[in-house]
Motif scaffolding. Structure first.
Motif, PDB file in Angstrom:
ATOM      1  N   SER A 129       0.883  -1.245  -0.057  1.00  9.75           N
ATOM      2  CA  SER A 129      -0.045   0.008  -0.014  1.00  9.75           C
ATOM      3  C   SER A 129       0.906   1.353   0.007  1.00  9.75           C
ATOM      4  N   ILE A 130       2.036   1.261   0.842  1.00 12.80           N
ATOM      5  CA  ILE A 130       2.688   2.490   0.979  1.00 12.80           C
ATOM      6  C   ILE A 130       3.516   2.548  -0.460  1.00 12.80           C
ATOM      7  N   ILE A 131       3.890   1.445  -0.972  1.00 13.99           N
ATOM      8  CA  ILE A 131       4.686   1.582  -2.303  1.00 13.99           C
ATOM      9  C   ILE A 131       3.747   2.108  -3.406  1.00 13.99           C
ATOM     10  N   GLU A 132       2.573   1.585  -3.571  1.00 16.90           N
ATOM     11  CA  GLU A 132       1.837   2.200  -4.534  1.00 16.90           C
ATOM     12  C   GLU A 132       1.429   3.696  -4.123  1.00 16.90           C
ATOM     13  N   LYS A 133       1.564   4.102  -2.751  1.00 19.21           N
ATOM     14  CA  LYS A 133       1.092   5.514  -2.845  1.00 19.21           C
ATOM     15  C   LYS A 133       2.304   6.240  -3.166  1.00 19.21           C
ATOM     16  N   VAL A 134       3.336   5.889  -2.976  1.00 14.69           N
ATOM     17  CA  VAL A 134       4.748   6.493  -3.175  1.00 14.69           C
ATOM     18  C   VAL A 134       4.755   6.604  -4.930  1.00 14.69           C
ATOM     19  N   GLN A 135       4.416   5.472  -5.473  1.00 12.96           N
ATOM     20  CA  GLN A 135       4.652   5.390  -6.923  1.00 12.96           C
ATOM     21  C   GLN A 135       3.455   6.232  -7.585  1.00 12.96           C
ATOM     22  N   LYS A 136       2.339   6.327  -7.027  1.00 12.44           N
ATOM     23  CA  LYS A 136       1.198   7.312  -7.543  1.00 12.44           C
ATOM     24  C   LYS A 136       1.469   8.583  -7.407  1.00 12.44           C
ATOM     25  N   SER A 137       2.154   9.239  -6.324  1.00 10.35           N
ATOM     26  CA  SER A 137       2.584  10.425  -5.846  1.00 10.35           C
ATOM     27  C   SER A 137       3.458  10.776  -6.888  1.00 10.35           C
ATOM     28  N   SER A 138       4.577   9.967  -7.144  1.00 11.40           N
ATOM     29  CA  SER A 138       5.774  10.236  -8.149  1.00 11.40           C
ATOM     30  C   SER A 138       4.932  10.468  -9.655  1.00 11.40           C
ATOM     31  N   ARG A 139       4.136   9.569 -10.037  1.00  9.21           N
ATOM     32  CA  ARG A 139       3.485   9.762 -11.206  1.00  9.21           C
ATOM     33  C   ARG A 139       2.749  11.248 -11.283  1.00  9.21           C
ATOM     34  N   SER A 140       2.053  11.567 -10.320  1.00  8.04           N
ATOM     35  CA  SER A 140       1.418  12.880 -10.388  1.00  8.04           C
ATOM     36  C   SER A 140       2.375  14.026 -10.311  1.00  8.04           C
ATOM     37  N   THR A 141       3.393  13.967  -9.658  1.00  5.40           N
ATOM     38  CA  THR A 141       4.474  14.870  -9.664  1.00  5.40           C
ATOM     39  C   THR A 141       5.114  15.206 -11.135  1.00  5.40           C
ATOM     40  N   THR A 142       5.414  13.869 -11.633  1.00  4.24           N
ATOM     41  CA  THR A 142       5.987  14.073 -12.832  1.00  4.24           C
ATOM     42  C   THR A 142       5.106  14.715 -13.924  1.00  4.24           C
ATOM     43  N   ARG A 143       4.022  14.073 -14.015  1.00  5.43           N
ATOM     44  CA  ARG A 143       2.771  14.788 -14.717  1.00  5.43           C
ATOM     45  C   ARG A 143       2.571  16.197 -14.656  1.00  5.43           C
ATOM     46  N   ARG A 144       2.368  16.838 -13.455  1.00  2.00           N
ATOM     47  CA  ARG A 144       2.323  18.117 -12.936  1.00  2.00           C
ATOM     48  C   ARG A 144       3.567  18.979 -13.440  1.00  2.00           C
ATOM     49  N   THR A 145       4.846  18.472 -13.455  1.00  5.52           N
ATOM     50  CA  THR A 145       6.056  19.070 -13.819  1.00  5.52           C
ATOM     51  C   THR A 145       6.006  19.240 -15.635  1.00  5.52           C
ATOM     52  N   THR A 146       5.525  17.928 -16.003  1.00  2.00           N
ATOM     53  CA  THR A 146       5.400  17.938 -17.330  1.00  2.00           C
ATOM     54  C   THR A 146       4.503  19.198 -18.161  1.00  2.00           C
ATOM     55  N   LEU A 147       3.274  18.956 -17.467  1.00  3.83           N
ATOM     56  CA  LEU A 147       2.249  20.183 -17.849  1.00  3.83           C
ATOM     57  C   LEU A 147       2.792  21.641 -17.476  1.00  3.83           C
ATOM     58  N   LYS A 148       3.402  21.909 -16.508  1.00  5.05           N
ATOM     59  CA  LYS A 148       3.899  23.210 -16.328  1.00  5.05           C
ATOM     60  C   LYS A 148       4.926  23.736 -17.445  1.00  5.05           C
ATOM     61  N   ALA A 149       6.042  22.662 -17.668  1.00 10.88           N
ATOM     62  CA  ALA A 149       6.903  22.840 -18.650  1.00 10.88           C
ATOM     63  C   ALA A 149       6.063  23.047 -19.808  1.00 10.88           C
ATOM     64  N   ALA A 150       5.494  22.525 -20.379  1.00 14.73           N
ATOM     65  CA  ALA A 150       4.569  22.635 -21.632  1.00 14.73           C
ATOM     66  C   ALA A 150       3.831  23.884 -21.656  1.00 14.73           C
ATOM     67  N   LEU A 151       3.113  24.389 -20.634  1.00  7.70           N
ATOM     68  CA  LEU A 151       2.413  25.608 -20.445  1.00  7.70           C
ATOM     69  C   LEU A 151       3.732  26.649 -20.690  1.00  7.70           C
ATOM     70  N   ARG A 152       4.784  26.712 -19.825  1.00  4.33           N
ATOM     71  CA  ARG A 152       5.879  27.532 -20.289  1.00  4.33           C
ATOM     72  C   ARG A 152       6.237  27.738 -21.451  1.00  4.33           C
ATOM     73  N   ALA A 153       6.767  26.485 -22.171  1.00  6.31           N
ATOM     74  CA  ALA A 153       6.869  26.607 -23.594  1.00  6.31           C
ATOM     75  C   ALA A 153       5.806  27.374 -24.511  1.00  6.31           C
ATOM     76  N   ALA A 154       4.524  26.725 -24.108  1.00  6.06           N
ATOM     77  CA  ALA A 154       3.592  27.471 -25.095  1.00  6.06           C
ATOM     78  C   ALA A 154       3.779  29.122 -24.913  1.00  6.06           C
ATOM     79  N   GLU A 155       3.571  29.293 -23.561  1.00  6.44           N
ATOM     80  CA  GLU A 155       3.662  30.888 -23.624  1.00  6.44           C
ATOM     81  C   GLU A 155       4.895  31.583 -24.212  1.00  6.44           C
ATOM     82  N   ASN A 156       6.244  30.990 -24.155  1.00  3.54           N
ATOM     83  CA  ASN A 156       7.172  31.628 -24.602  1.00  3.54           C
ATOM     84  C   ASN A 156       7.223  31.497 -26.223  1.00  3.54           C
ATOM     85  N   SER A 157       6.216  30.694 -26.808  1.00  6.03           N
ATOM     86  CA  SER A 157       6.517  30.707 -28.396  1.00  6.03           C
ATOM     87  C   SER A 157       5.754  31.748 -28.876  1.00  6.03           C
TER      88      SER A 157
END
Length: 74
Positions: A46-74
């Motif tokens: 259960s702990i391992i699954e929660k850590v992995q889920k959190s990691s995926r969410s963080t990666t997704r959030r970081t990717t979205l923020k980077a994409a938004l920044r790139a779109a704004e700078n274009s």
């Protein structure tokens, strides 16, 4: 402890996986009542699954923020 935050390093996550593997081996070798081992293994997974889920969410959030920044700078 709903809403608690805990930082888990890659090494600690690896150790959790190792502990789950050890519990699996102990469970396979046990011949008696193994309820405690089963519960401990379920808790670790259960702990391992929660850590992995959190990691995926963080990666997704970081990717979205980077994409938004790139779109704004274009």
């Amino acid at each position: 402890m709903k809403g608690s935050s805990v930082y888990v390093s890659a090494q600690e996550l690896e150790a959790l996986h190792d502990a789950a593997s050890y519990l699996s081996a102990i469970l396979e070798a046990s011949s008696g009542d193994a309820e405690i081992i089963i519960a401990a293994k379920a808790g670790l997974h259960s702990i391992i699954e929660k850590v992995q889920k959190s990691s995926r969410s963080t990666t997704r959030r970081t990717t979205l923020k980077a994409a938004l920044r790139a779109a704004e700078n274009s």
